[in-house]
Design a protein around this motif. Structure first.
Motif, mmCIF file in Angstrom:
data_model
loop_
_atom_site.group_PDB
_atom_site.id
_atom_site.type_symbol
_atom_site.label_atom_id
_atom_site.label_comp_id
_atom_site.label_asym_id
_atom_site.label_seq_id
_atom_site.Cartn_x
_atom_site.Cartn_y
_atom_site.Cartn_z
ATOM 1 N N HIS A 254 -19.453 -12.610 -19.915
ATOM 2 C CA HIS A 254 -18.065 -12.822 -19.508
ATOM 3 C C HIS A 254 -17.669 -11.900 -18.367
ATOM 4 C CE1 HIS A 254 -17.780 -15.678 -22.712
ATOM 5 N NE2 HIS A 254 -18.371 -14.791 -23.492
ATOM 6 N N LYS A 256 -17.083 -11.520 -14.553
ATOM 7 C CA LYS A 256 -16.580 -12.525 -13.608
ATOM 8 C C LYS A 256 -17.469 -12.569 -12.365
ATOM 9 C CE LYS A 256 -13.257 -13.571 -16.349
ATOM 10 N NZ LYS A 256 -13.911 -12.968 -17.516
ATOM 11 N N VAL A 259 -13.881 -15.794 -8.669
ATOM 12 C CA VAL A 259 -12.442 -15.816 -8.943
ATOM 13 C C VAL A 259 -11.960 -17.259 -8.981
ATOM 14 C CG1 VAL A 259 -10.175 -15.115 -8.095
ATOM 15 C CG2 VAL A 259 -12.120 -13.561 -7.868
ATOM 16 N N CYS A 264 -14.754 -21.208 -18.548
ATOM 17 C CA CYS A 264 -15.781 -20.753 -19.487
ATOM 18 C C CYS A 264 -15.436 -21.203 -20.905
ATOM 19 C CB CYS A 264 -15.882 -19.223 -19.428
ATOM 20 S SG CYS A 264 -17.098 -18.501 -20.570
ATOM 21 N N GLY A 270 -14.397 -18.386 -14.273
ATOM 22 C CA GLY A 270 -15.282 -17.621 -13.415
ATOM 23 C C GLY A 270 -16.274 -16.723 -14.114
ATOM 24 N N CYS A 271 -16.457 -16.858 -15.449
ATOM 25 C CA CYS A 271 -17.425 -16.031 -16.170
ATOM 26 C C CYS A 271 -18.850 -16.443 -15.800
ATOM 27 C CB CYS A 271 -17.258 -16.186 -17.680
ATOM 28 S SG CYS A 271 -15.669 -15.666 -18.339
#
Length: 436
Positions: A254, A256, A259, A264, A270-271
């Motif tokens: 998780h 990032k 952005v 997720c 954005g993970c």
């Protein structure tokens, strides 16, 4: 009775027993003479500890070796049938339960597929259903192995999510990606499984159990520091600073990487896990025009994906879409590895998990190139990146050795002896002053 360092004589005896047991376990068979230098104990201390361990049935004689000019030296080893452990992997494709002896010989196994492409994710991880699967699996492996449950050192459980602990419930699981919000898993298992109260539960994140296994017995052995990556349906990691101490699970999946990127499973955007991991990889292939097998489980679908990208027939044309998705995934993972390298500067990064092992060294070579390009040059030049060596069952093995590690920590005792707490005299004085 206490010693100057603040440790009691009981503490020292426990530490001495622990040192002897660990060395016999990892390096044995060893003679009493050989145990002295590796444990840093005097010959008298070694003899006393060995005598106790032999009397308790934890250690046995294992032949002898000739000595230079003296009598043959008796070799010692841990007794293989002195105790047993259960390892449970609550994975993202199946629940696996295995029962081992102290030498990690598998005596019984039960697997229960979760039907990944069937019900909704939150239904697949219904707490009551998972607890029932674990309960039935534990009772079945004990029955098949034909052991007395009293001989169990404990049950280790690897789970997807963060594990916290409370005095009331023990281990509590926060698994956001599987919709587990503060699930009191230890209490539920104790209430459900018919094991003696003396059998302890050791519940940890699955990446940590994988890391424990690889550091004790696999590709991490001998490393002063390592990050062990679990690559399955999602991705996670365990940070280990010593091969005999427990690692620390981190929610690396998780981190990032983009952005306002892809959504997720945890709900954020954005993970890394939204781009890597088997589930995201297959989803991105489908979105790009690929054709995963209909209604196939995730492991079968990933096998088909890799067969499309790397066909066995040398004359067959590779699926350009699958190759492009793989290359993009390698770059995202390489960026994630570069963060691990820059932040932690580990000696090794090891990739395990069923998906990571399926992807194999060919894919990992591409990941390594990106990691080296994105990381700072000095730490990147001092890290080795490779695959784990214990196979897809490593999480279960790692879970099983959690009770074994605790057993060693307590000097071969199944539970710490309850003793009256002793406090320094100044604490009593300060408390008395505060009361007035």
């Amino acid at each position: 009775m206490s010693v100057r360092s603040g440790r009691t004589v009981r503490d020292l005896r426990r530490e001495n027993r622990s040192a002897v047991l660990q060395r016999l376990y990892f390096d044995g068979p060893l003679s009493r003479l050989a145990l002295g230098p590796v444990t840093h104990l005097s010959s008298g201390s070694v003899s006393n500890v060995v005598a106790d361990l032999l009397a308790e049935g934890l250690v046995e004689e294992a032949g002898s070796v000739d000595s230079a000019g003296g009598r043959p030296r008796t070799l010692l080893r841990i007794r293989q049938d002195s105790a047993y452990m259960i390892g449970v992997d609550i994975g993202e494709t199946r629940v696996r339960i295995e029962l081992f002896d102290v030498a990690l010989t598998e005596l019984a196994r039960v697997e229960s597929p979760l039907g990944v492409n069937g019900p909704r994710r939150e239904d697949r991880y219904d707490v009551g259903d998972i607890v029932a699967r674990v309960r039935d699996g534990i009772e079945e492996v004990v029955r098949r192995a034909g052991i007395d449950p009293v001989q169990l050192l404990g049950v280790g459980v690897g789970v997807p999510g963060i594990v916290a602990r409370t005095p009331q419930d023990g281990a509590v699981v926060h698994g956001q990606t599987i919709n587990w919000d503060a699930v009191p898993l230890e209490r539920l298992l104790r209430e459900s499984v018919s094991l003696p109260e003396s059998v302890s539960y050791f519940i940890e994140n699955g990446a940590r159990t994988l890391g424990q296994a690889e550091m004790w017995f696999g590709a991490g052995r001998g490393a002063s520091s390592a990050v062990v990556v679990l690559f399955g349906s999602g991705v996670g990691a365990c940070v280990v600073s010593d091969d005999l101490r427990p690692g620390r699970a981190v929610e690396w999946g998780h981190l990032k990487v983009q952005v306002r990127g892809r959504r997720c499973r945890c709900g954020a955007r954005g993970c890394l896990e939204a781009y890597a991991g088997a589930e995201a990889l297959l989803e991105r292939w489908r979105e790009a025009g690929g054709q995963p097998p209909i209604d196939a489980e995730e492991e079968t679908a990933l096998t088909a994906f890799l067969a499309a990208a790397y066909p066995d027939d040398p004359e067959a044309e590779a699926d350009a879409t699958a190759l492009a998705v793989l290359e993009e995934t390698a770059e995202y993972l390489g960026a994630g590895f570069s963060d691990l390298i820059n932040l932690l500067q580990p000696e090794r990064i090891l990739v395990g998990g069923w998906a990571g092992l399926q992807l194999g060294s060919r894919f990992l070579d591409s990941v390594t190139r990106y990691a080296t390009a994105y990381a700072l040059s000095y730490p990147a030049s001092h890290v080795q990146i490779g695959l784990g060596t214990l196979g897809p069952d490593a999480v279960t093995v790692g879970a099983a050795i959690l009770p074994l590690a605790d057993f060693f920590t307590h000097g071969g005792r199944r539970a710490p002896v309850e003793v009256e707490e002793r406090v320094p005299a100044w604490q009593t004085t300060v408390r008395q002053r505060a009361a007035h």
